[in-house]
Motif scaffolding. Structure first.
Motif, mmCIF file in Angstrom:
data_model
loop_
_atom_site.group_PDB
_atom_site.id
_atom_site.type_symbol
_atom_site.label_atom_id
_atom_site.label_comp_id
_atom_site.label_asym_id
_atom_site.label_seq_id
_atom_site.Cartn_x
_atom_site.Cartn_y
_atom_site.Cartn_z
ATOM 1 N N LYS A 68 17.120 3.990 -7.862
ATOM 2 C CA LYS A 68 16.440 3.773 -6.582
ATOM 3 C C LYS A 68 15.062 4.426 -6.611
ATOM 4 O O LYS A 68 14.904 5.562 -7.083
ATOM 5 C CB LYS A 68 17.300 4.378 -5.473
ATOM 6 N N TYR A 69 14.063 3.703 -6.096
ATOM 7 C CA TYR A 69 12.691 4.208 -6.048
ATOM 8 C C TYR A 69 12.102 3.961 -4.658
ATOM 9 O O TYR A 69 12.258 2.866 -4.102
ATOM 10 C CB TYR A 69 11.810 3.490 -7.081
ATOM 11 N N LEU A 70 11.412 4.959 -4.142
ATOM 12 C CA LEU A 70 10.661 4.764 -2.914
ATOM 13 C C LEU A 70 9.427 3.929 -3.249
ATOM 14 O O LEU A 70 8.657 4.269 -4.157
ATOM 15 C CB LEU A 70 10.242 6.107 -2.327
ATOM 16 N N ASP A 71 9.240 2.833 -2.545
ATOM 17 C CA ASP A 71 8.092 1.968 -2.781
ATOM 18 C C ASP A 71 6.889 2.531 -2.037
ATOM 19 O O ASP A 71 6.641 2.211 -0.878
ATOM 20 C CB ASP A 71 8.400 0.543 -2.325
ATOM 21 N N GLY A 72 6.154 3.375 -2.714
ATOM 22 C CA GLY A 72 5.006 4.042 -2.099
ATOM 23 C C GLY A 72 3.738 3.227 -2.123
ATOM 24 O O GLY A 72 2.681 3.723 -1.730
ATOM 25 N N LEU A 73 3.815 1.968 -2.568
ATOM 26 C CA LEU A 73 2.631 1.110 -2.628
ATOM 27 C C LEU A 73 2.878 -0.246 -1.968
ATOM 28 O O LEU A 73 2.046 -1.140 -2.071
ATOM 29 C CB LEU A 73 2.197 0.920 -4.086
ATOM 30 N N ALA A 74 4.022 -0.376 -1.285
ATOM 31 C CA ALA A 74 4.376 -1.657 -0.650
ATOM 32 C C ALA A 74 4.217 -2.808 -1.635
ATOM 33 O O ALA A 74 3.622 -3.836 -1.334
ATOM 34 C CB ALA A 74 3.532 -1.889 0.607
ATOM 35 N N GLY A 75 4.760 -2.613 -2.844
ATOM 36 C CA GLY A 75 4.620 -3.593 -3.906
ATOM 37 C C GLY A 75 3.236 -3.508 -4.510
ATOM 38 O O GLY A 75 3.031 -2.906 -5.563
ATOM 39 N N PHE B 194 0.305 -3.147 -1.977
ATOM 40 C CA PHE B 194 -0.303 -3.173 -0.642
ATOM 41 C C PHE B 194 0.115 -4.442 0.110
ATOM 42 O O PHE B 194 -0.672 -5.018 0.849
ATOM 43 C CB PHE B 194 -1.832 -3.119 -0.731
ATOM 44 N N VAL B 195 1.356 -4.861 -0.056
ATOM 45 C CA VAL B 195 1.764 -6.188 0.394
ATOM 46 C C VAL B 195 2.928 -6.163 1.385
ATOM 47 O O VAL B 195 2.885 -6.799 2.436
ATOM 48 C CB VAL B 195 2.153 -7.067 -0.827
ATOM 49 N N VAL B 196 4.011 -5.429 1.070
ATOM 50 C CA VAL B 196 5.296 -5.601 1.763
ATOM 51 C C VAL B 196 5.290 -4.819 3.078
ATOM 52 O O VAL B 196 5.983 -3.812 3.244
ATOM 53 C CB VAL B 196 6.471 -5.184 0.854
ATOM 54 N N PHE C 137 -1.965 3.628 6.976
ATOM 55 C CA PHE C 137 -0.952 3.913 5.950
ATOM 56 C C PHE C 137 -1.539 3.599 4.576
ATOM 57 O O PHE C 137 -0.944 2.894 3.765
ATOM 58 C CB PHE C 137 0.298 3.067 6.200
ATOM 59 N N PHE C 138 -2.728 4.156 4.305
ATOM 60 C CA PHE C 138 -3.475 3.827 3.090
ATOM 61 C C PHE C 138 -4.267 5.065 2.669
ATOM 62 O O PHE C 138 -5.330 5.347 3.224
ATOM 63 C CB PHE C 138 -4.402 2.651 3.402
ATOM 64 N N TYR C 139 -3.726 5.817 1.694
ATOM 65 C CA TYR C 139 -4.329 7.106 1.328
ATOM 66 C C TYR C 139 -4.478 7.262 -0.179
ATOM 67 O O TYR C 139 -3.700 6.718 -0.969
ATOM 68 C CB TYR C 139 -3.490 8.262 1.884
ATOM 69 N N GLY C 140 -5.503 8.034 -0.530
ATOM 70 C CA GLY C 140 -5.743 8.391 -1.915
ATOM 71 C C GLY C 140 -5.799 9.896 -2.060
ATOM 72 O O GLY C 140 -6.310 10.598 -1.179
ATOM 73 N N LEU D 284 -1.428 5.687 -2.228
ATOM 74 C CA LEU D 284 -0.184 5.529 -1.480
ATOM 75 C C LEU D 284 -0.393 4.562 -0.328
ATOM 76 O O LEU D 284 -1.352 4.685 0.437
ATOM 77 C CB LEU D 284 0.280 6.884 -0.948
ATOM 78 N N ALA D 285 0.493 3.590 -0.227
ATOM 79 C CA ALA D 285 0.436 2.599 0.855
ATOM 80 C C ALA D 285 1.842 2.047 1.059
ATOM 81 O O ALA D 285 2.142 0.928 0.656
ATOM 82 C CB ALA D 285 -0.545 1.485 0.510
ATOM 83 N N PRO D 286 2.735 2.815 1.649
ATOM 84 C CA PRO D 286 4.126 2.377 1.789
ATOM 85 C C PRO D 286 4.262 1.248 2.809
ATOM 86 O O PRO D 286 3.318 0.971 3.570
ATOM 87 C CB PRO D 286 4.835 3.635 2.289
#
Length: 458
Positions: free
Chosen positions: A51-58, A60-62, A377-380, A429-431
């Motif tokens: 299991k992985y936390l999707d910290g990039l929404a695929g 920047f999509v999902v 929800f978009f950080y670097g 990061l963009a969950p």
């Protein structure tokens, strides 16, 4: 964990036949290809069940999260009714309905929607339209584009030319001529006014005007800017920046294109980034989150003023894509936007963006963390070798620390995100937009453990 035989076969087949995008293929010659088989909420699962936390929404999509059965059911229903028909001189109901809905969401007089299948195509469309618009209105020498250093705008030849990443462009040169670069809004490394955001914003906007004047306003068609610049690690605009850019564009009869392939559809807590920062573009390019990734689609949203000459006589925009405005994708987009409204996803981001930022800012106590920046929800997170001097890593350290350790360890520790050096070394990061404080805490904990270990490798 040892891969089971089925996974070994899948991994071997991936290496032998699947040419993965932006991937150093040799890295999988003697290592398994990570294979994701399922998603649920903010998590994805690989072929081994990990299991992985999707910290990039695929990518920047999902936005609405994984496993939304209702979106899959909408796709199946539409495919059974009308699986495909082009929008080349014809229309179908879902494309009409989605175009109207996007026009209603878009700011000002952006009422015309040209569909594509992705963001790069949307950017390509905007540049071609800008060129032809000026030809139709008696200004045929206006064809050049100003964009920003380190900015990414896509991979088609035109969009890649607009992109400000020399390393991505070099293998494919010569590209389309007529693209020029201005400084971006990375205030952390500002060459001037770094302690005064408003003054820095004025300076950065004025550099765009300097480029327009240097090239000659009679030759410049458009300025392409992301609301929050992606490449380089999430550069938000300083106060007043976009308002000044708008003034500059108006003064020189230059179109302002808001490239919102990432920033649209809730990533910043609004349907469009232009709404978040209060400016009026002449065109918006968008894609990704429109369907939360459940089916591919892109769009260029165009002002009535720009569309007007194309609606006269025999004038025609000789441009299109087979799958642009695909019935299934359009139906999924409409259902996805219904979820946005029903569940209040934009407001959820606005209510939680400061919690996300403050959670990530805890990492400032680590010596390797130089800057935490972004919006919504978009950080670097920019990584440095020396916090006091902001000294970055050299090429060998980037290879050894960022790619050799951080990228791999984040994934091993259960976080899928992006470790990148298109600019200075950053983690992005963009969950999914359904993320909450428990998500933010989990991200911070994995980052803390991984970056603490990475510091020992420097």
């Amino acid at each position: 964990m040892t891969a089971n035989p089925a996974q070994k076969d899948l991994s071997k087949s991936a290496y032998d036949h699947l040419w993965m995008h932006f991937t150093r293929m040799s890295s999988y010659e003697n290592a398994p290809v990570p294979t994701i088989v399922r998603g649920e909420g903010t998590y994805v699962y690989d072929a081994e069940g990990r299991k992985y936390l999707d910290g990039l929404a695929g990518l920047f999509v999902v936005q609405a999260g994984h496993g939304r059965r209702e979106l899959a059911e909408v796709a199946a229903k539409q495919a059974a009714e009308l699986a495909f028909f082009p929008v080349w001189s014809y229309a179908h109901p879902k494309a009409i309905e989605l175009a109207e809905r996007l026009a209603n969401y878009a700011p000002g007089d952006l009422n015309k929607v040209f569909f594509s299948t992705g963001g790069g195509e949307a950017v390509e469309t905007a540049w071609k339209l800008a060129k032809q618009y000026f030809k139709l209105t008696g200004k045929p020498t206006k064809y050049k584009v100003i964009s920003r250093a380190v900015a990414y705008h896509g991979t088609p030849q035109g969009a890649l030319s607009i992109t400000g990443l020399p390393g991505l462009k070099a293998p494919f040169e010569p590209l389309v001529p007529g693209t020029h670069k201005a400084p971006n809004t990375n205030i952390y490394r500002a060459p001037i006014h770094g302690d005064d955001p408003e003054a820095f914003g004025r300076w950065a906007a004025d550099q765009i005007e300097q480029q327009i004047l240097f090239e000659g306003p009679e030759t410049v068609a458009a300025v392409f800017l992301e609301p929050v610049q992606n490449a380089g690690g999430c550069f938000p605009p300083p106060p007043g920046y976009f308002q000044r850019v708008r003034e500059i564009c108006d003064r020189h009869d230059v179109l302002l294109v808001s490239d919102e392939v990432i920033c649209a559809f809730g990533r910043l807590g609004t349907m469009f980034g232009a709404d978040k920062f209060g400016y009026q573009p002449d065109m918006i390019t968008c894609a990704k989150g429109m369907t939360s990734g459940y089916s591919p689609i892109g769009a260029t949203i165009i002002s009535d003023r720009l569309a007007e000459p194309f609606y006269k006589g025999d004038n025609t925009f000789l441009h299109g894509y087979t799958f642009g405005g695909h019935p299934v994708s359009a139906a999924v987009a409409l259902a996805n936007l219904d979820i946005f409204e029903r569940e209040g996803l934009n407001q959820h981001v606005l209510d939680n963006e400061h919690k996300f930022l403050s959670t990530l800012q805890r990492l400032h106590d680590l010596p390797i963390v130089g800057d935490v920046r972004g919006n919504g929800f978009f950080y670097g997170i920019e990584l440095v070798k020396d916090k006091a001097t902001k000294e970055s890593f050299n090429d060998d350290e980037v290879e050894r620390v960022l790619y050799g350790h951080v990228s791999k360890k984040l994934y091993e520790n259960g976080l899928y995100c992006r470790a990148d050096d298109r600019g200075d070394p950053v983690i992005q990061l963009a969950p999914p937009l359904i993320a909450d404080q428990s998500t933010f805490d989990e991200i911070e904990q994995i980052l803390r453990a991984t970056l603490t270990e990475a510091w020992t490798k420097i």
